[in-house]
Motif scaffolding. Sequence first.
Motif, PDB file in Angstrom:
ATOM      1  N   TRP A  13      -3.044  -0.348 -13.252  1.00 59.00           N
ATOM      2  CA  TRP A  13      -1.662  -0.531 -11.892  1.00 59.00           C
ATOM      3  C   TRP A  13      -1.568   1.020 -11.531  1.00 59.00           C
ATOM      4  CZ3 TRP A  13      -1.399  -4.496  -9.283  1.00 59.00           C
ATOM      5  CH2 TRP A  13      -1.199  -5.338  -9.541  1.00 59.00           C
ATOM      6  N   GLU A  14      -1.180   2.308 -12.637  1.00 55.95           N
ATOM      7  CA  GLU A  14      -1.638   3.842 -12.118  1.00 55.95           C
ATOM      8  C   GLU A  14      -2.039   4.324 -11.072  1.00 55.95           C
ATOM      9  OE1 GLU A  14      -1.541   6.541 -15.539  1.00 55.95           O
ATOM     10  OE2 GLU A  14      -0.064   4.861 -17.083  1.00 55.95           O
ATOM     11  N   LEU A  15      -3.714   3.807 -11.271  1.00 61.10           N
ATOM     12  CA  LEU A  15      -4.874   4.384 -10.422  1.00 61.10           C
ATOM     13  C   LEU A  15      -4.623   3.269  -9.362  1.00 61.10           C
ATOM     14  CD1 LEU A  15      -7.374   4.551 -13.155  1.00 61.10           C
ATOM     15  CD2 LEU A  15      -6.800   6.091 -12.031  1.00 61.10           C
ATOM     16  N   ASP A  16      -4.330   1.928  -9.314  1.00 57.17           N
ATOM     17  CA  ASP A  16      -4.428   1.330  -8.321  1.00 57.17           C
ATOM     18  C   ASP A  16      -2.491   1.647  -6.868  1.00 57.17           C
ATOM     19  OD1 ASP A  16      -5.148  -1.529  -6.784  1.00 57.17           O
ATOM     20  OD2 ASP A  16      -3.207  -2.189  -7.092  1.00 57.17           O
ATOM     21  N   LYS A  17      -2.349   2.371  -8.065  1.00 57.59           N
ATOM     22  CA  LYS A  17      -0.944   3.842  -6.413  1.00 57.59           C
ATOM     23  C   LYS A  17      -2.196   4.160  -5.727  1.00 57.59           C
ATOM     24  CE  LYS A  17       2.807   2.497  -9.289  1.00 57.59           C
ATOM     25  NZ  LYS A  17       3.605   3.309 -10.310  1.00 57.59           N
ATOM     26  N   ASN A  18      -3.046   5.040  -6.125  1.00 61.14           N
ATOM     27  CA  ASN A  18      -3.634   6.027  -5.097  1.00 61.14           C
ATOM     28  C   ASN A  18      -4.705   5.250  -4.392  1.00 61.14           C
ATOM     29  OD1 ASN A  18      -5.297   7.264  -4.797  1.00 61.14           O
ATOM     30  ND2 ASN A  18      -5.857   8.992  -6.751  1.00 61.14           N
ATOM     31  N   LEU A  19      -4.193   4.945  -2.781  1.00 61.38           N
ATOM     32  CA  LEU A  19      -5.343   4.302  -2.077  1.00 61.38           C
ATOM     33  C   LEU A  19      -6.490   4.552  -1.671  1.00 61.38           C
ATOM     34  CD1 LEU A  19      -2.105   4.098   0.668  1.00 61.38           C
ATOM     35  CD2 LEU A  19      -3.459   2.259  -1.460  1.00 61.38           C
TER      36      LEU A  19
END
Length: 71
Positions: A13-19
């Motif tokens: 979820w942390e990485l998914d914030k990076n579009l």
Amino acid sequence: MYELATKIEARLWELDKNLELSYEKIFDIICQEYHLNANSIEKALNCKCPFALTGFISELESQELSTYEYR
């Protein structure tokens, strides 16, 4: 394996914030950070989906995880 899957999911979820990151790239990053063999897991899952990865890890028995870890 539930604890590891929970940690992986939080990182996902942390990485998914990076579009700018694709799901394949997130899959690779998570595998690298947790010393998991991305190629072996991709073959087992037949995809590089980080969401499938968390489910896959949570279903493994502890002795099975060593099959998918780098040593």
